[in-house]
Design a protein around this motif. Structure first.
Motif, PDB file in Angstrom:
ATOM      1  N   THR A 188       0.855  -1.189   0.000  1.00  0.00           N
ATOM      2  CA  THR A 188       0.000   0.000   0.000  1.00  0.00           C
ATOM      3  C   THR A 188       0.888   1.234   0.000  1.00  0.00           C
ATOM      4  O   THR A 188       1.788   1.360   0.831  1.00  0.00           O
ATOM      5  N   THR A 225       1.096   5.366   0.241  1.00  0.00           N
ATOM      6  CA  THR A 225       0.358   6.483   0.833  1.00  0.00           C
ATOM      7  C   THR A 225       1.143   7.772   0.643  1.00  0.00           C
ATOM      8  O   THR A 225       2.342   7.832   0.941  1.00  0.00           O
ATOM      9  N   ASP A 236      -2.708  11.380   2.671  1.00  0.00           N
ATOM     10  CA  ASP A 236      -3.364  10.114   3.014  1.00  0.00           C
ATOM     11  C   ASP A 236      -4.158   9.488   1.868  1.00  0.00           C
ATOM     12  O   ASP A 236      -5.094   8.715   2.092  1.00  0.00           O
ATOM     13  N   THR A 261      -4.269   6.702  -0.956  1.00  0.00           N
ATOM     14  CA  THR A 261      -3.593   5.410  -1.032  1.00  0.00           C
ATOM     15  C   THR A 261      -3.874   4.709  -2.355  1.00  0.00           C
ATOM     16  O   THR A 261      -4.901   4.930  -2.998  1.00  0.00           O
ATOM     17  N   SER A 306      -2.927   0.537  -3.957  1.00  0.00           N
ATOM     18  CA  SER A 306      -2.379  -0.759  -3.561  1.00  0.00           C
ATOM     19  C   SER A 306      -2.192  -1.657  -4.769  1.00  0.00           C
ATOM     20  O   SER A 306      -2.898  -1.544  -5.773  1.00  0.00           O
TER      21      SER A 306
END
Length: 89
Positions: A31, A33, A37, A39, A41
């Motif tokens: 993940t 970031t 904040d 994100t 993945s």
């Protein structure tokens, strides 16, 4: 990469499903970031499948006896395996 931020952190996590000990599935997820904040993945699936049979030892030598009460008793034999040390004989 990020369109606004060059300071991206990455966290890696493995999740293991070993409910079937002969077919283990590991899902590896990274993940990413950014400093706001946000994100994203990606994941990889790793399958561990034991498909190699155990290696049996040599059989005891053949014998000839005259009566059934002369049949030698069964002896314990041990096999080897590339993934498992618990071999049923």
């Amino acid at each position: 990469t990020d369109n606004c931020d060059s300071d991206i952190t990455v966290t890696g996590v493995d999740t293991t499903d070993n409910t079937d000990p002969c077919n283990i599935i590991v899902t590896r997820t990274w993940t990413f970031t950014d400093s706001c904040d946000n994100t994203a993945s990606v994941s990889q699936t790793i399958t561990v499948a034991d498909t190699t049979a155990p290696v049996a030892p040599e059989a005891p030598a053949d014998v000839t006896v005259e009566c059934t009460d002369e049949i030698p008793p069964m002896i314990d034999l041990t096999a080897t395996d590339n993934c498992d040390s618990d071999i049923t004989v």
